[in-house]
Design a protein around this motif. Sequence first.
Motif, mmCIF file in Angstrom:
data_model
loop_
_atom_site.group_PDB
_atom_site.id
_atom_site.type_symbol
_atom_site.label_atom_id
_atom_site.label_comp_id
_atom_site.label_asym_id
_atom_site.label_seq_id
_atom_site.Cartn_x
_atom_site.Cartn_y
_atom_site.Cartn_z
ATOM 1 N N GLU A 8 32.764 50.633 43.120
ATOM 2 C CA GLU A 8 32.415 50.955 41.729
ATOM 3 C C GLU A 8 32.959 52.321 41.333
ATOM 4 O OE1 GLU A 8 28.168 50.327 41.769
ATOM 5 O OE2 GLU A 8 28.416 48.255 41.058
ATOM 6 N N GLY A 9 32.970 53.275 42.263
ATOM 7 C CA GLY A 9 33.556 54.589 41.983
ATOM 8 C C GLY A 9 35.046 54.500 41.717
ATOM 9 N N ARG A 10 35.724 53.669 42.483
ATOM 10 C CA ARG A 10 37.169 53.484 42.276
ATOM 11 C C ARG A 10 37.444 52.805 40.930
ATOM 12 N NH1 ARG A 10 39.041 53.686 47.833
ATOM 13 N NH2 ARG A 10 38.254 55.706 48.453
ATOM 14 N N ILE A 11 36.576 51.874 40.552
ATOM 15 C CA ILE A 11 36.723 51.217 39.250
ATOM 16 C C ILE A 11 36.564 52.248 38.140
ATOM 17 C CG2 ILE A 11 35.651 49.587 37.635
ATOM 18 C CD1 ILE A 11 34.927 47.859 40.122
ATOM 19 N N GLU A 13 37.017 55.443 38.239
ATOM 20 C CA GLU A 13 38.164 56.360 38.228
ATOM 21 C C GLU A 13 39.368 55.707 37.557
ATOM 22 O OE1 GLU A 13 40.238 59.827 38.764
ATOM 23 O OE2 GLU A 13 38.109 59.496 39.082
ATOM 24 N N ALA A 14 39.641 54.463 37.891
ATOM 25 C CA ALA A 14 40.798 53.765 37.317
ATOM 26 C C ALA A 14 40.623 53.524 35.818
ATOM 27 C CB ALA A 14 41.024 52.442 38.043
ATOM 28 N N GLU A 15 39.396 53.286 35.380
ATOM 29 C CA GLU A 15 39.142 53.012 33.952
ATOM 30 C C GLU A 15 39.488 54.196 33.066
ATOM 31 O OE1 GLU A 15 35.059 51.685 34.103
ATOM 32 O OE2 GLU A 15 35.689 49.576 33.994
ATOM 33 N N LYS A 16 39.585 55.389 33.643
ATOM 34 C CA LYS A 16 39.938 56.581 32.861
ATOM 35 C C LYS A 16 41.369 56.514 32.344
ATOM 36 C CE LYS A 16 36.929 59.585 35.573
ATOM 37 N NZ LYS A 16 36.899 60.716 36.531
ATOM 38 N N TYR A 17 42.201 55.683 32.966
ATOM 39 C CA TYR A 17 43.620 55.666 32.661
ATOM 40 C C TYR A 17 44.058 54.537 31.733
ATOM 41 C CZ TYR A 17 43.654 59.106 36.321
ATOM 42 O OH TYR A 17 43.398 60.225 37.055
ATOM 43 N N ARG A 79 45.801 46.496 35.666
ATOM 44 C CA ARG A 79 45.982 47.089 34.339
ATOM 45 C C ARG A 79 46.592 48.486 34.440
ATOM 46 N NH1 ARG A 79 41.207 47.542 30.909
ATOM 47 N NH2 ARG A 79 42.777 47.736 29.286
ATOM 48 N N VAL A 80 46.110 49.279 35.402
ATOM 49 C CA VAL A 80 46.665 50.629 35.598
ATOM 50 C C VAL A 80 48.118 50.532 36.041
ATOM 51 C CG1 VAL A 80 46.522 52.712 37.029
ATOM 52 C CG2 VAL A 80 44.433 51.730 36.065
#
Length: 142
Positions: A8-11, A13-17, A79-80
């Motif tokens: 969930e932390g990695r998700i 972090e990736a959603e910021k981009y 998506r990233v």
Amino acid sequence: EKHVSRVEGRIAEAEKYVEPQRSFVLPGGDREAALLHLARTVARRAERQLVRLAKTTEVNPLLLKYANRLSSLFHIMARVENKLNNVAEEKPNYEFWDKNKREPVSASNSSCSMTPLAKRSPSRQKPTGPSRNSDLGIGKLT
């Protein structure tokens, strides 16, 4: 629980981009993104199998949650990856094709045999954020 939290932390972090997803996105893009979409498909299939198994056998609920979050991670990573490589997200075109008449028809016309069409038109965007998914620490889930 720590593994679910890590994913969930990695998700997060990736959603910021990438912009928040407001509609369905067709899987695909560059090779890496397409492989991530494929991994998501396999993870979703495993999740469905776990749900079926849970109907007859006791299954740890954290395992179900982990499978769900893992498939979400693959999706956001794809998506990233596409954004970093200037590949626009493709949204479906809900125009339909009448197989018998060989012409487009309105989606509201249900009297014929219709197959959805997906028109793909890539556009270029300027990337922001990390240069690869691995820069997010996503490539290593240890």
